[in-house]
Design a protein around this motif. Structure first.
Motif, mmCIF file in Angstrom:
data_model
loop_
_atom_site.group_PDB
_atom_site.id
_atom_site.type_symbol
_atom_site.label_atom_id
_atom_site.label_comp_id
_atom_site.label_asym_id
_atom_site.label_seq_id
_atom_site.Cartn_x
_atom_site.Cartn_y
_atom_site.Cartn_z
ATOM 1 N N CYS A 52 0.888 -1.243 -0.117
ATOM 2 C CA CYS A 52 0.106 -0.208 -0.049
ATOM 3 C C CYS A 52 0.862 1.221 -0.069
ATOM 4 O O CYS A 52 1.482 1.437 0.976
ATOM 5 N N MET A 86 -11.254 -7.187 -3.695
ATOM 6 C CA MET A 86 -10.230 -6.369 -3.564
ATOM 7 C C MET A 86 -9.810 -5.727 -4.971
ATOM 8 O O MET A 86 -9.402 -4.481 -5.195
ATOM 9 N N VAL A 132 -5.071 0.866 2.279
ATOM 10 C CA VAL A 132 -5.698 -0.366 3.060
ATOM 11 C C VAL A 132 -5.203 -0.550 4.360
ATOM 12 O O VAL A 132 -4.254 -0.244 4.838
#
Length: 147
Positions: A52, A86, A132
């Motif tokens: 991320c 996702m 996330v």
């Protein structure tokens, strides 16, 4: 200053106007809840970024089944998370994804653990601009989630 009766009247009128606006907006504040969240890892290996890249989570929250997720935080329970979901959220430019994990992992079935391991591996093998975060379920958060 408040030198005349007219000034006092105007002041009280504006006070009650602001008070009325705040009173009308107050129910929206009932959905506010502070909780601890943990950001997904980010690392570089062999000159390639993984995980991320973003840490922004200052967006309006949406449930998992929302049609429009661009620049929104999507709140998911662990059971709703899949590799395909996702990827869909990331490709639809969700601003952030917040995944609510159960407090007690011993209650998970082996199938749930295997599915989660697959999601975790898929997330860590790519680089994403979508932030996330993970948190643990608590009654207040789940009340907001269920609304």
């Amino acid at each position: 200053m408040l030198e005349t009766l007219s000034d006092v009247s105007r002041f009280l009128g504006s006070f009650w106007g602001v008070f009325t606006i705040l009173a009308v907006c107050a129910p929206a504040a009932l959905a506010v809840h502070e909780f601890t969240a943990y950001r997904m890892n980010q690392y570089t290996h062999g000159g390639i970024d993984y995980g991320c890249k973003s840490n922004m989570i200052n967006y309006e929250a949406r449930p998992a089944d929302a049609n429009i997720v661009t620049r929104r935080v999507v709140l998911l329970s662990m059971g709703e998370v899949s590799v395909d979901r996702m990827r869909e959220l990331i490709s639809n430019k969700a601003g952030s994804v917040l995944i609510a994990l159960p407090n007690n992992s011993t209650t998970l079935t082996q199938e749930e653990v295997d599915q989660w391991s697959e999601v975790e591996q898929a997330l860590m093998e790519q680089s994403t601009d979508t932030s996330v975060y993970f948190t643990y379920q608590d009654p207040e958060l789940m009340d907001i989630y269920n609304e």
